[in-house]
Write a protein that holds these residues in place. Structure first.
Motif, PDB file in Angstrom:
ATOM      1  N   VAL A  86       0.700  14.294  -7.950  1.00  0.00           N
ATOM      2  CA  VAL A  86       1.552  15.264  -8.652  1.00  0.00           C
ATOM      3  C   VAL A  86       0.731  15.997  -9.710  1.00  0.00           C
ATOM      4  N   ARG A  87      -0.095  15.263 -10.433  1.00  0.00           N
ATOM      5  CA  ARG A  87      -0.956  15.904 -11.434  1.00  0.00           C
ATOM      6  C   ARG A  87      -1.919  16.893 -10.774  1.00  0.00           C
ATOM      7  N   GLN A  88      -2.465  16.501  -9.625  1.00  0.00           N
ATOM      8  CA  GLN A  88      -3.382  17.388  -8.911  1.00  0.00           C
ATOM      9  C   GLN A  88      -2.670  18.649  -8.449  1.00  0.00           C
ATOM     10  N   ALA A 146       7.929   6.694 -15.610  1.00  0.00           N
ATOM     11  CA  ALA A 146       8.958   5.753 -16.053  1.00  0.00           C
ATOM     12  C   ALA A 146       8.990   4.538 -15.126  1.00  0.00           C
ATOM     13  N   HIS A 147       8.811   4.773 -13.837  1.00  0.00           N
ATOM     14  CA  HIS A 147       8.771   3.663 -12.879  1.00  0.00           C
ATOM     15  C   HIS A 147       7.587   2.743 -13.176  1.00  0.00           C
ATOM     16  N   THR A 191       0.836  -1.208   0.000  1.00  0.00           N
ATOM     17  CA  THR A 191       0.000   0.000   0.000  1.00  0.00           C
ATOM     18  C   THR A 191       0.865   1.251   0.000  1.00  0.00           C
ATOM     19  N   ALA A 192       1.904   1.254   0.810  1.00  0.00           N
ATOM     20  CA  ALA A 192       2.799   2.417   0.868  1.00  0.00           C
ATOM     21  C   ALA A 192       3.488   2.643  -0.473  1.00  0.00           C
ATOM     22  N   TYR A 212       4.311   5.802  -5.391  1.00  0.00           N
ATOM     23  CA  TYR A 212       4.530   5.831  -6.835  1.00  0.00           C
ATOM     24  C   TYR A 212       3.308   6.278  -7.622  1.00  0.00           C
ATOM     25  N   ASP A 213       2.263   6.724  -6.969  1.00  0.00           N
ATOM     26  CA  ASP A 213       1.049   7.174  -7.644  1.00  0.00           C
ATOM     27  C   ASP A 213       1.263   8.573  -8.227  1.00  0.00           C
TER      28      ASP A 213
END
Length: 85
Positions: free
Chosen positions: A39-41, A76-77, A28-29, A34-35
Motif C-alpha cells: 500500500v505504501r509503494q 491497526a491490525h 504466508t498468505a 496484512y503487509d
C-alpha cells in the motif's frame, strides 16, 4: 508412552504433514495480505504519477483516501497482533 503413541499414530503421519503444509501456506498468505508495504509503494507510485501528470489531482485524491484508509486498517491490525502477543 511417546514411542507407543508414535507407532500407533504412524498411519496419520501424511495427514499431519499435510496439515503442517496448509498451516504454513495460511500463515504466508496472512502475512502477505496484512503487509502494509504494498500500500505504501502504491502511494509512492501514485505520487509520482501525479507529478508526471499521468494522474489527475481528483483521481489522486480519491485513490489516496482509499489507500490511506486501507493503510490505517492494516496498521491497526498489526498493532492488535502486537498487543495480543
Amino acid at each position: 508412552m511417546g514411542l507407543l503413541t508414535n507407532i500407533l499414530t504412524l498411519p496419520l503421519a501424511p495427514v499431519r504433514g499435510t496439515v503442517w503444509v496448509l498451516d504454513q501456506v495460511l500463515l504466508t498468505a496472512e502475512r502477505e495480505y496484512y503487509d502494509p508495504e504494498p500500500v505504501r509503494q502504491e502511494l509512492r507510485d501514485m505520487e509520482q504519477q501525479l507529478l508526471d501528470g499521468s494522474m489527475t489531482p481528483e483521481e489522486f485524491d480519491r485513490r489516496e483516501d482509499e489507500l490511506l484508509d486501507r493503510l490505517e486498517w492494516l496498521e491497526a491490525h498489526q498493532q492488535r497482533l502486537r498487543t495480543d502477543s
